[in-house]
Design a protein around this motif. Structure first.
Motif, PDB file in Angstrom:
ATOM      1  N   TYR A 149       0.831  -1.203   0.000  1.00  0.00           N
ATOM      2  CA  TYR A 149       0.000   0.000   0.000  1.00  0.00           C
ATOM      3  C   TYR A 149       0.872   1.263   0.000  1.00  0.00           C
ATOM      4  CZ  TYR A 149      -4.067  -2.910   0.981  1.00  0.00           C
ATOM      5  OH  TYR A 149      -5.070  -3.841   0.907  1.00  0.00           O
ATOM      6  N   PHE A 150       1.971   1.200   0.740  1.00  0.00           N
ATOM      7  CA  PHE A 150       2.908   2.320   0.773  1.00  0.00           C
ATOM      8  C   PHE A 150       3.459   2.599  -0.625  1.00  0.00           C
ATOM      9  CE2 PHE A 150       7.438   3.487   0.840  1.00  0.00           C
ATOM     10  CZ  PHE A 150       7.334   4.787   1.323  1.00  0.00           C
ATOM     11  N   PHE A 151       3.908   1.542  -1.312  1.00  0.00           N
ATOM     12  CA  PHE A 151       4.469   1.701  -2.647  1.00  0.00           C
ATOM     13  C   PHE A 151       3.426   2.243  -3.623  1.00  0.00           C
ATOM     14  CE2 PHE A 151       5.145   0.068  -6.946  1.00  0.00           C
ATOM     15  CZ  PHE A 151       6.346   0.690  -7.231  1.00  0.00           C
ATOM     16  N   LEU A 152       2.227   1.658  -3.610  1.00  0.00           N
ATOM     17  CA  LEU A 152       1.186   2.105  -4.542  1.00  0.00           C
ATOM     18  C   LEU A 152       0.759   3.549  -4.282  1.00  0.00           C
ATOM     19  CD1 LEU A 152      -1.040  -1.089  -4.769  1.00  0.00           C
ATOM     20  CD2 LEU A 152       0.375  -0.107  -6.581  1.00  0.00           C
ATOM     21  N   SER A 153       0.629   3.923  -3.021  1.00  0.00           N
ATOM     22  CA  SER A 153       0.211   5.300  -2.732  1.00  0.00           C
ATOM     23  C   SER A 153       1.341   6.295  -3.026  1.00  0.00           C
ATOM     24  CB  SER A 153      -0.285   5.432  -1.293  1.00  0.00           C
ATOM     25  OG  SER A 153       0.695   5.046  -0.374  1.00  0.00           O
ATOM     26  N   THR A 154       2.592   5.899  -2.814  1.00  0.00           N
ATOM     27  CA  THR A 154       3.716   6.764  -3.178  1.00  0.00           C
ATOM     28  C   THR A 154       3.765   6.955  -4.690  1.00  0.00           C
ATOM     29  OG1 THR A 154       5.009   6.065  -1.256  1.00  0.00           O
ATOM     30  CG2 THR A 154       6.232   7.041  -3.084  1.00  0.00           C
ATOM     31  N   ALA A 155       3.605   5.856  -5.427  1.00  0.00           N
ATOM     32  CA  ALA A 155       3.634   5.941  -6.894  1.00  0.00           C
ATOM     33  C   ALA A 155       2.491   6.810  -7.416  1.00  0.00           C
ATOM     34  CB  ALA A 155       3.553   4.544  -7.504  1.00  0.00           C
ATOM     35  N   ALA A 156       1.304   6.656  -6.841  1.00  0.00           N
ATOM     36  CA  ALA A 156       0.159   7.462  -7.274  1.00  0.00           C
ATOM     37  C   ALA A 156       0.366   8.930  -6.923  1.00  0.00           C
ATOM     38  CB  ALA A 156      -1.120   6.940  -6.633  1.00  0.00           C
ATOM     39  N   GLY A 197      -3.525   4.492 -17.720  1.00  0.00           N
ATOM     40  CA  GLY A 197      -3.419   3.043 -17.673  1.00  0.00           C
ATOM     41  C   GLY A 197      -2.684   2.557 -16.427  1.00  0.00           C
ATOM     42  N   ILE A 198      -1.620   3.267 -16.076  1.00  0.00           N
ATOM     43  CA  ILE A 198      -0.868   2.902 -14.871  1.00  0.00           C
ATOM     44  C   ILE A 198      -1.727   3.087 -13.629  1.00  0.00           C
ATOM     45  CG2 ILE A 198       1.087   3.605 -13.416  1.00  0.00           C
ATOM     46  CD1 ILE A 198       2.620   4.141 -16.065  1.00  0.00           C
ATOM     47  N   TYR A 199      -2.476   4.192 -13.571  1.00  0.00           N
ATOM     48  CA  TYR A 199      -3.386   4.418 -12.435  1.00  0.00           C
ATOM     49  C   TYR A 199      -4.455   3.321 -12.369  1.00  0.00           C
ATOM     50  CZ  TYR A 199      -1.799   8.929 -10.648  1.00  0.00           C
ATOM     51  OH  TYR A 199      -1.078   9.926 -10.056  1.00  0.00           O
ATOM     52  N   LEU A 200      -4.968   2.911 -13.521  1.00  0.00           N
ATOM     53  CA  LEU A 200      -5.978   1.846 -13.557  1.00  0.00           C
ATOM     54  C   LEU A 200      -5.396   0.529 -13.041  1.00  0.00           C
ATOM     55  CD1 LEU A 200      -8.830   0.934 -14.376  1.00  0.00           C
ATOM     56  CD2 LEU A 200      -7.882   0.429 -16.640  1.00  0.00           C
ATOM     57  N   VAL A 215      -4.697  -3.504  -8.652  1.00  0.00           N
ATOM     58  CA  VAL A 215      -3.802  -4.182  -7.722  1.00  0.00           C
ATOM     59  C   VAL A 215      -4.163  -3.814  -6.278  1.00  0.00           C
ATOM     60  CG1 VAL A 215      -1.391  -4.297  -6.922  1.00  0.00           C
ATOM     61  CG2 VAL A 215      -1.885  -4.397  -9.370  1.00  0.00           C
ATOM     62  N   TRP A 216      -4.480  -2.554  -6.021  1.00  0.00           N
ATOM     63  CA  TRP A 216      -4.874  -2.105  -4.672  1.00  0.00           C
ATOM     64  C   TRP A 216      -6.067  -2.898  -4.170  1.00  0.00           C
ATOM     65  CZ3 TRP A 216      -2.912   1.984  -1.649  1.00  0.00           C
ATOM     66  CH2 TRP A 216      -3.686   2.323  -0.521  1.00  0.00           C
ATOM     67  N   HIS A 217      -7.061  -3.089  -5.034  1.00  0.00           N
ATOM     68  CA  HIS A 217      -8.261  -3.804  -4.623  1.00  0.00           C
ATOM     69  C   HIS A 217      -8.055  -5.318  -4.494  1.00  0.00           C
ATOM     70  CE1 HIS A 217     -10.961  -0.434  -4.419  1.00  0.00           C
ATOM     71  NE2 HIS A 217     -10.504   0.001  -5.590  1.00  0.00           N
TER      72      HIS A 217
END
Length: 165
Positions: free
Chosen positions: A70-77, A153-156, A161-163
């Motif tokens: 979650y840390f990685f995904l939220s940092t990337a977003a 596309g990356i955000y999608l 992946v988050w879900h």
């Protein structure tokens, strides 16, 4: 035969061709004219620097030791927001110049905001400017649109992946 630009009443710094040349050589906008490899490298640099700001914000919500995904995904977003802001600025700047070059008329100010005038471009200037739009600016705008689509596309993918986590 002399070019019609010599009879142009538009101040030099407000002539669309000069605005285009100035934009093309400015430090931020010149990056969108680079080769795909160098352009992509610049986008990654922006993403990385934005990540330095987004990382601590993400760590406050998702401690990396406990929720690393979650840390990685939220940092990337969050870092992607910095990229989006830069891309919007690039797109708006190039779009403005495209409109100024493509138009048959040029609005300009002689000495201030209160005395605007309009100049109708001669046909040879219109043709030259439209060739610049077609062969120089449209590819840049398409590149920026492609980059926006890639980010979407990356955000999608990140959302999926988050879900799934």
């Amino acid at each position: 035969m002399k070019s019609s630009v010599s009879n142009c009443p538009v101040p030099t710094e407000q002539q669309p061709l000069n605005e285009y040349e100035e934009l093309k050589s400015s430090w931020l906008f010149r990056d969108s004219t680079l080769s795909w490899r160098h352009y992509f490298t610049k986008i990654l640099w922006i993403w990385g620097w934005s990540g330095l700001v987004a990382g601590p914000v993400a760590a406050a919500s998702f401690p990396p030791q406990k929720y690393w995904a979650y840390f990685f995904l939220s940092t990337a977003a969050g870092a992607g927001i910095g990229v989006v802001l830069v891309l919007v600025r690039l797109y708006l700047g190039w779009f403005y110049i495209r409109d100024r070059l493509y138009s048959q008329t040029v609005f300009y100010e002689e000495s201030g905001w209160y005395d605007g005038q309009t100049w109708i471009k001669p046909l040879d200037i219109v043709n030259r400017d439209r060739l610049i739009v077609t062969y120089e600016i449209k590819p840049i705008l398409q590149r920026l649109q492609f980059t926006f689509a890639g980010l979407a596309g990356i955000y999608l993918i990140g959302t999926i992946v988050w879900h799934l986590l």
